[in-house]
Design an enzyme around this catalytic site. Structure first.
Site, short mmCIF file in Angstrom:
data_model
loop_
_atom_site.label_atom_id
_atom_site.label_comp_id
_atom_site.label_asym_id
_atom_site.label_seq_id
_atom_site.Cartn_x
_atom_site.Cartn_y
_atom_site.Cartn_z
N ASP A 257 -13.67 4.15 0.66
CA ASP A 257 -12.84 4.01 0.35
C ASP A 257 -13.25 2.67 -0.70
O ASP A 257 -12.51 1.67 -0.89
CB ASP A 257 -11.65 3.62 0.88
CG ASP A 257 -10.89 3.93 -0.11
OD1 ASP A 257 -10.84 4.21 -1.14
OD2 ASP A 257 -9.19 3.31 0.35
N LYS B 6 -14.01 -0.10 -3.28
CA LYS B 6 -14.18 -0.16 -4.02
C LYS B 6 -13.42 -1.27 -4.50
O LYS B 6 -13.01 -1.90 -3.65
CB LYS B 6 -12.33 1.14 -4.93
CG LYS B 6 -11.46 0.67 -4.47
CD LYS B 6 -10.20 2.00 -4.54
CE LYS B 6 -9.11 2.02 -3.93
NZ LYS B 6 -7.83 2.56 -3.91
N GLY C 17 1.16 -1.26 -0.25
CA GLY C 17 -0.26 0.03 -0.21
C GLY C 17 0.88 1.46 0.14
O GLY C 17 2.23 0.89 -0.12
N ASP C 18 -0.05 2.86 0.13
CA ASP C 18 1.08 3.61 0.57
C ASP C 18 1.97 3.80 1.02
O ASP C 18 3.64 4.08 1.27
CB ASP C 18 -0.21 5.01 0.73
CG ASP C 18 0.06 5.92 0.41
OD1 ASP C 18 1.22 5.80 -0.94
OD2 ASP C 18 -0.11 7.03 0.55
N VAL C 19 1.50 3.67 2.83
CA VAL C 19 2.41 3.24 3.32
C VAL C 19 3.30 2.13 3.99
O VAL C 19 3.67 2.04 5.44
CB VAL C 19 2.58 3.88 4.89
CG1 VAL C 19 2.70 5.62 4.21
CG2 VAL C 19 1.22 4.29 5.20
N GLY C 20 2.63 1.02 3.77
CA GLY C 20 2.82 0.16 4.23
C GLY C 20 2.48 -1.22 3.74
O GLY C 20 2.39 -1.40 2.25
N ASN D 55 -10.30 -3.19 -2.64
CA ASN D 55 -10.47 -3.25 -1.32
C ASN D 55 -11.57 -4.16 -0.22
O ASN D 55 -11.74 -4.21 0.77
CB ASN D 55 -10.63 -1.94 -0.45
CG ASN D 55 -9.41 -0.38 -0.24
OD1 ASN D 55 -8.52 -1.66 -0.42
ND2 ASN D 55 -10.12 0.78 -0.12
N LYS E 259 -0.36 -6.89 8.45
CA LYS E 259 -0.21 -5.82 7.41
C LYS E 259 1.14 -4.49 8.83
O LYS E 259 1.04 -5.11 9.79
CB LYS E 259 -1.40 -4.38 7.51
CG LYS E 259 -1.36 -3.16 7.53
CD LYS E 259 -3.07 -2.57 6.79
CE LYS E 259 -2.32 -1.65 6.12
NZ LYS E 259 -4.46 -0.96 5.57
N ASP F 117 -9.18 -2.74 4.43
CA ASP F 117 -8.36 -1.26 4.45
C ASP F 117 -9.16 -0.11 4.38
O ASP F 117 -9.94 0.91 3.92
CB ASP F 117 -7.77 -1.05 3.18
CG ASP F 117 -7.04 -0.10 2.66
OD1 ASP F 117 -6.87 0.75 3.46
OD2 ASP F 117 -6.74 0.32 1.23
N THR G 198 -8.40 7.75 -3.49
CA THR G 198 -7.23 6.38 -3.93
C THR G 198 -6.72 6.97 -5.59
O THR G 198 -7.79 7.59 -6.28
CB THR G 198 -7.50 5.41 -3.79
OG1 THR G 198 -8.64 4.86 -2.47
CG2 THR G 198 -6.04 4.95 -3.30
#
Ligand SMILES: Nc1ncnc2c1ncn2[C@@H]1O[C@H](COP(=O)(O)OP(=O)(O)OP(=O)(O)O)[C@@H](O)[C@H]1O
Length: 493
Positions: free
Chosen positions: A249, A251, A133-136, A254, A153, A267, A311
């Site tokens: 979020d 989609k 993911g973005d930060v994980g 997710n 995670k 998420d 996102t």
């Protein structure tokens, strides 16, 4: 209160358990697969009734209508509604010194036992990278002691600070630790080291729904299949709204799949909690026929949030009121449901433009257009059109939430009470778990040695939310509100 009303309330209050929803009776989470019946399992003699489904059950309706008359609204006492409502202060002694008990958080449900964290980074061995993911990063891990597989995670504190994403991680922990629903991924442990936050979750062996959709002929589903997944999403959103959360979020990326093929929403870092933790008690309305409806919109009532969320790469899902920065409510989740249904059926989203700004202009101005092929029912078109109402005040779901959506004629075929016992349209390829056949092969350019980290407990005042920003040297305080906990779910040894 009449005997039947008492019976109803008792039923609702005792309904949910860890994932099987029923705490009484012979079927529990332990004798089902995570509370689901496997497709081959016999259907139980009594239809299980989820909390979210209780208003669809004939005798519940009867009972409730005896206490309410047409057009009237009343607040249902919180502890008769949902797992989230069965709140208990959980003593969390972390950092509080011996003998002190701090009620930092409230956790849902009588079926989750929350205690001091029982594991640390070194309790697990890393097997595979499942997702980034973005930060994980999310890894498939094996618990050394039990050989059980989990999805772990791992979020880098440094990156969270740099990208100002601390609050998001705290919200995600809060939701995962509080939620107790078959269509929401289960959290088993959360903890932190000096460098990372860890979420040890149920491993959804079926992989991403997005990927499953991509592997279908035409990358889409027939109308019936789309309705099934839409219904499971409605049930999950209903539950989140009851808890006072807006998901924001939705989609296909997710939505994860349990090995049985049922969905598991994951998420939650973009989710937003209403000002009243746990949500406002739900209002009960009665519809034109006098049938009572739980109003989940009332759980997040008076709650508007302004932050622009969405996102990158999936801005086709953003609701017009978010683009217009008017502030938004739980109705954004019903908009995204409309986009999801459209994408499941047509393998594309309805407002997609060449560039991001074209997409935004289409979202704000264009009416939804249905292609000639595949052919869909007029009920389906009506449902999607009503969900994609640009005016959030008239949008389907904006008045009384999920119950309104569930009542739409497109969902008439859905037996809400038996949803999780219905065979899903997509059954993921069978997997021994470790092979992760339903996941993309991901390579790590820089390996993360999270297992070597030492478990740490942040030292800030319990309950103080971590502030965004700050320097890495202050991380102990910034992540002080992150709860390190182990959750025992019903039916586990
Ligand atoms: N419980 C799980 N079981 C199996 N795979 C998972 C699980 N949770 C996450 N994944 C995999 O990891 C990917 C990334 O997870 P997630 O979206 O939660 O991470 P994130 O860092 O929050 O991402 P984002 O930047 O999109 O918010 C998912 O798309 C999925 O492939």
């Amino acid at each position: 209160m009449g005997a039947s009303a008492t019976k109803f309330l008792r039923r609702v209050a005792s309904a949910p358990n860890a994932k099987g929803f029923f705490t009484s009776g012979s079927r529990s989470a332990s004798n089902t697969k995570n509370g689901y019946l496997a497709p081959t399992d016999p259907v139980p003699p009594l239809p299980p009734m989820a909390v979210s489904d209780c208003m669809d059950h004939a005798d519940s309706m009867e009972t409730m209508s005896s206490g309410s008359s047409r057009g009237r609204s009343s607040r249902l006492p919180r502890n008769t509604l949902a797992p989230s409502s069965l709140k208990a202060g959980i003593p969390n002694g972390l950092g509080d010194g011996p003998g002190k008990v701090a009620f930092r958080r409230t956790y849902s449900s009588n079926s989750i036992k929350v205690g001091q964290v029982e594991v640390g980074p070194s309790s697990f061995s890393k097997l595979k990278l499942l997702g980034k993911g973005d930060v994980g990063r999310v890894y498939l891990v094996k618990e050394k002691k039990t050989s059980k597989l989990f999805a772990m995670k791992v979020l880098s504190k440094k990156e969270m600070i740099e990208r100002k994403k601390i609050k998001r991680a705290l919200t995600e922990q809060e939701i995962l630790a509080t939620a107790n629903h078959p269509f929401i991924v289960t959290l088993y442990h959360s903890f932190q080291s000096d460098g990372y936050l860890y979420f040890c979750m149920e491993y959804c062996m079926g992989g991403e729904f997005f990927r499953a959709l991509q592997s279908r002929p035409g990358k889409c589903l027939p109308e019936d299949g789309s309705r099934f997944y839409a219904a499971e999403v409605v049930a999950a959103l209903e539950y989140l709204h009851l808890m006072g959360f807006i998901y924001r979020d939705l989609k296909p990326e997710n939505i994860l799949l349990h090995q049985s093929g049922h969905i598991m929403l994951s998420d939650f870092d973009l989710a937003k909690q209403s000002n009243e933790p746990g949500g406002m008690p739900a209002l009960i309305h009665s519809d034109a026929n006098g049938v009572p409806l739980i109003d989940t919109m009332s759980c997040t009532a008076n709650f508007r949030t302004n932050s622009f969320v969405g996102t990158e790469g999936r801005h086709q899902y953003i609701a017009p009121e978010v683009i217009n920065a008017q502030g938004h409510t739980a109705a954004v989740d019903w908009w995204t449901l409309g986009i999801l249904i459209y994408e499941m059926i047509y393998a594309t989203t309805p407002f997609k433009g060449q560039e991001r700004n074209d997409t935004f202009a289409n979202i704000r101005l264009l009416p939804v257009h249905f292609r000639d092929s595949p052919k869909v029912s007029s009920a389906c078109k009506d449902c999607v059109t009503r969900l994609l109402d640009k005016n959030e005040k008239t949008r389907l779901g904006s008045k009384s939430g999920a119950s309104e959506v569930k009542q739409h004629k497109w969902f008439t075929k859905i037996n809400w009470g038996l949803l999780r016992n219905t065979q899903p349209p997509i059954i993921p390829s069978s997997s021994n778990g470790v092979d992760a056949v339903n996941f993309r092969q991901l390579k790590e350019s820089r390996s993360l040695h999270f297992e070597d980290q030492i478990l740490s407990v942040a030292s800030s005042t319990p309950g103080t939310p971590g502030e965004e920003g700050g320097s890495p040297t202050q991380t102990g305080d910034l992540f002080g509100a992150f709860s390190s906990v182990t959750l025992h779910h019903d039916g586990e040894s």
